[in-house]
Design a protein around this motif. Structure first.
Motif, PDB file in Angstrom:
ATOM      1  N   GLU A 286       1.012  -1.241  -0.069  1.00 33.31           N
ATOM      2  CA  GLU A 286       0.116  -0.043  -0.274  1.00 33.31           C
ATOM      3  C   GLU A 286       0.723   1.403   0.036  1.00 33.31           C
ATOM      4  O   GLU A 286       0.537   2.069  -0.692  1.00 33.31           O
ATOM      5  CB  GLU A 286      -0.782   0.113   1.126  1.00 33.31           C
ATOM      6  N   ASP A 287       1.828   1.256   0.744  1.00 32.67           N
ATOM      7  CA  ASP A 287       2.805   2.353   0.994  1.00 32.67           C
ATOM      8  C   ASP A 287       3.478   2.826  -0.451  1.00 32.67           C
ATOM      9  O   ASP A 287       3.831   3.890  -0.640  1.00 32.67           O
ATOM     10  CB  ASP A 287       3.808   2.272   1.839  1.00 32.67           C
ATOM     11  N   VAL A 288       3.694   1.875  -1.285  1.00 32.91           N
ATOM     12  CA  VAL A 288       4.317   2.137  -2.561  1.00 32.91           C
ATOM     13  C   VAL A 288       3.209   2.523  -3.556  1.00 32.91           C
ATOM     14  O   VAL A 288       3.406   3.421  -4.097  1.00 32.91           O
ATOM     15  CB  VAL A 288       4.926   0.724  -3.033  1.00 32.91           C
ATOM     16  N   TYR A 289       2.062   1.720  -3.721  1.00 37.48           N
ATOM     17  CA  TYR A 289       1.266   1.944  -4.845  1.00 37.48           C
ATOM     18  C   TYR A 289       0.036   3.182  -4.659  1.00 37.48           C
ATOM     19  O   TYR A 289      -0.582   3.560  -5.448  1.00 37.48           O
ATOM     20  CB  TYR A 289       0.632   0.622  -5.351  1.00 37.48           C
ATOM     21  N   ARG A 290      -0.365   3.188  -3.445  1.00 36.80           N
ATOM     22  CA  ARG A 290      -1.625   4.060  -3.073  1.00 36.80           C
ATOM     23  C   ARG A 290      -0.990   5.460  -3.378  1.00 36.80           C
ATOM     24  O   ARG A 290      -1.931   6.215  -4.036  1.00 36.80           O
ATOM     25  CB  ARG A 290      -1.721   3.955  -1.706  1.00 36.80           C
ATOM     26  N   PRO A 291       0.182   5.768  -2.990  1.00 38.76           N
ATOM     27  CA  PRO A 291       0.526   7.589  -3.478  1.00 38.76           C
ATOM     28  C   PRO A 291       0.264   7.581  -5.263  1.00 38.76           C
ATOM     29  O   PRO A 291      -0.140   8.706  -5.515  1.00 38.76           O
ATOM     30  CB  PRO A 291       1.763   7.331  -3.032  1.00 38.76           C
ATOM     31  N   ILE A 292       0.734   6.717  -5.766  1.00 44.31           N
ATOM     32  CA  ILE A 292       0.689   6.751  -7.261  1.00 44.31           C
ATOM     33  C   ILE A 292      -0.750   6.934  -7.801  1.00 44.31           C
ATOM     34  O   ILE A 292      -1.018   7.595  -8.408  1.00 44.31           O
ATOM     35  CB  ILE A 292       1.218   5.637  -7.931  1.00 44.31           C
ATOM     36  N   LEU A 293      -1.546   5.872  -7.401  1.00 40.14           N
ATOM     37  CA  LEU A 293      -2.919   6.332  -7.709  1.00 40.14           C
ATOM     38  C   LEU A 293      -3.841   7.301  -7.021  1.00 40.14           C
ATOM     39  O   LEU A 293      -4.555   7.694  -7.774  1.00 40.14           O
ATOM     40  CB  LEU A 293      -3.681   4.736  -7.089  1.00 40.14           C
ATOM     41  N   THR A 294      -3.512   7.665  -5.917  1.00 42.28           N
ATOM     42  CA  THR A 294      -4.248   8.877  -5.230  1.00 42.28           C
ATOM     43  C   THR A 294      -3.501  10.223  -5.869  1.00 42.28           C
ATOM     44  O   THR A 294      -4.384  11.121  -5.884  1.00 42.28           O
ATOM     45  CB  THR A 294      -3.985   8.852  -3.868  1.00 42.28           C
ATOM     46  N   ASP A 295      -2.535   9.963  -6.745  1.00 45.33           N
ATOM     47  CA  ASP A 295      -2.004  11.313  -7.382  1.00 45.33           C
ATOM     48  C   ASP A 295      -2.812  11.352  -8.840  1.00 45.33           C
ATOM     49  O   ASP A 295      -2.035  12.213  -9.493  1.00 45.33           O
ATOM     50  CB  ASP A 295      -0.527  11.092  -7.342  1.00 45.33           C
ATOM     51  N   GLY A 296      -3.671  10.314  -9.050  1.00 43.05           N
ATOM     52  CA  GLY A 296      -4.183  10.670 -10.276  1.00 43.05           C
ATOM     53  C   GLY A 296      -3.841   9.714 -11.681  1.00 43.05           C
ATOM     54  O   GLY A 296      -4.167  10.087 -12.621  1.00 43.05           O
ATOM     55  N   ALA A 297      -2.607   9.094 -11.241  1.00 41.90           N
ATOM     56  CA  ALA A 297      -1.978   8.311 -12.283  1.00 41.90           C
ATOM     57  C   ALA A 297      -2.882   6.857 -12.402  1.00 41.90           C
ATOM     58  O   ALA A 297      -3.416   6.362 -11.567  1.00 41.90           O
ATOM     59  CB  ALA A 297      -0.515   7.955 -12.023  1.00 41.90           C
TER      60      ALA A 297
END
Length: 362
Positions: free
Chosen positions: A295-306
């Motif tokens: 979660e710590d790796v991929y959530r920021p990518i997805l919540t950033d709209g990517a």
């Protein structure tokens, strides 16, 4: 006046005035002989066509000149062409396509000519000497030498090209040291023999926005390799030998939507903050060896709209993925077709299964 003299005078007047009274006739000249009809005369600003054969020069209505030397048969012949008399030496483009003779671009090859674009593609060029394009140091905006046999290129002189925007050396046989340029925006070194990059490799290309290093043999990305460039929005490292992406390896700080392409490697994991600031862009890690989605790796990518393409990875789909399955909005940002190791699609996984397995137990 005698009748004969009067007749001659009237004939002369008629000849000068033409058939219709009061309408002068333009003088007529005999047709050019056949040999002259076949001759090519110089059309400024280009040089004489015969002097630059087998190259050809064409000029636009605004007097921009292009030189095509695709049919040159040797280095010496190219040098002879550019030793001809050139009324003007500032050209728009130099092109050489599908040439099977020229293997080296020598320092004196292009004479006094300067170019805005240099395109030598799909040919057999093996080496470019350090000052082969020195007259274009201040004018060249594009250098495209893709799909040749290049094993030697003067990277040390790139900083001398003060107007250079694009450098495409893809599909060659190059290794690659550090590079410096205050103007370069796009660098394409895909499909070469590059097996190493360091933190210093791109630190000198201060304005860079696109870097393509796909199809090489790069085994690792040191922390900070693709960071600190305020225009950088596109990094392509597909088809290398990567196994891990460390923290701070790829940081896109441009205001444009970012793109990070890492497909077709052997990546097993990505560190927290290994890929950052891909706002409204795309991250492609498909066809790797990733088993878990922390979660710590991929959530920021997805919540950033990517959007995230993680297809063709052997995901175990254990508790590590529960956060994603329980968030419909985030799951919609994962590329269609993402599946577990047993080919069960992520979108078909039941969130209650993860509850039953106590995946959210504190």
């Amino acid at each position: 006046m005698p009748r004969l003299t009067l007749a001659l005078l009237l004939s002369l007047i008629t000849f000068c005035q033409g058939g219709d009274a009061g309408t002068p006739s333009l003088p007529r000249f005999p047709d050019l002989p056949d040999v002259a009809k076949g001759m090519e005369f110089r059309k400024l600003p280009c040089p004489n066509p015969e002097d630059i054969l087998p190259c050809t020069c064409t000029a636009t209505e605004s007097s921009e000149m292009d030189m095509d030397c695709s049919h040159v048969e040797s280095e010496e012949q190219l040098e002879r062409v550019f030793s001809a008399t050139f009324p003007f030496s500032t050209f728009r483009n130099f092109t050489m396509y599908n040439n099977t003779f020229l293997t080296e671009l020598r320092n004196q090859s292009l004479g006094i000519a300067s170019f805005t674009g240099v395109y030598i593609t799909n040919s057999v060029l093996e080496a470019v000497e350090s000052y082969a394009l020195s007259n274009s140091f201040g004018t060249a905006q594009v250098i495209n030498m893709q799909n040749n046999l290049l094993s030697s290129f003067p990277f040390a002189t790139v900083s001398s090209f003060t107007s250079l925007l694009e450098l495409d050396l893809s599909d060659n046989q190059l290794t690659f040291p550090a590079i410096e340029s205050e103007s370069l925006l796009m660098l394409d070194l895909s499909n070469n023999l590059i097996n190493n990059v360091s933190v210093a490799t791109f630190s000198g290309v201060t304005q860079i926005s696109e870097i393509n290093m796909s199809g090489n043999q790069i085994p690792e990305i040191p922390t900070g390799t693709f960071a600190g460039h305020h225009n950088l929005y596109h990094v392509n490292l597909a088809g290398n030998k990567l196994t891990y992406v460390p923290e701070g390896a790829i940081q896109l700080t441009s205001s444009r939507p970012g793109t990070v392409i890492l497909k077709n490697n052997n990546i097993t994991s990505i560190a927290v903050n290994g890929i950052t600031d891909v706002a409204n862009g795309e991250v492609d890690v498909s066809s790797n060896a990733i088993q878990t989605m922390e979660e710590d790796v991929y959530r920021p990518i997805l919540t950033d709209g990517a959007t995230l393409d993680i297809n063709n990875n052997p995901l175990t789909c254990g508790c590590d993925i529960a956060w994603l399955i329980r968030s419909k909005d985030l799951l919609e940002s994962v590329a269609e077709g993402a599946a577990c190791f047993d080919n069960e699609l992520l979108i078909e996984l039941d969130p209650e299964m993860f509850d039953n397995m106590n995946c959210f137990k504190k």
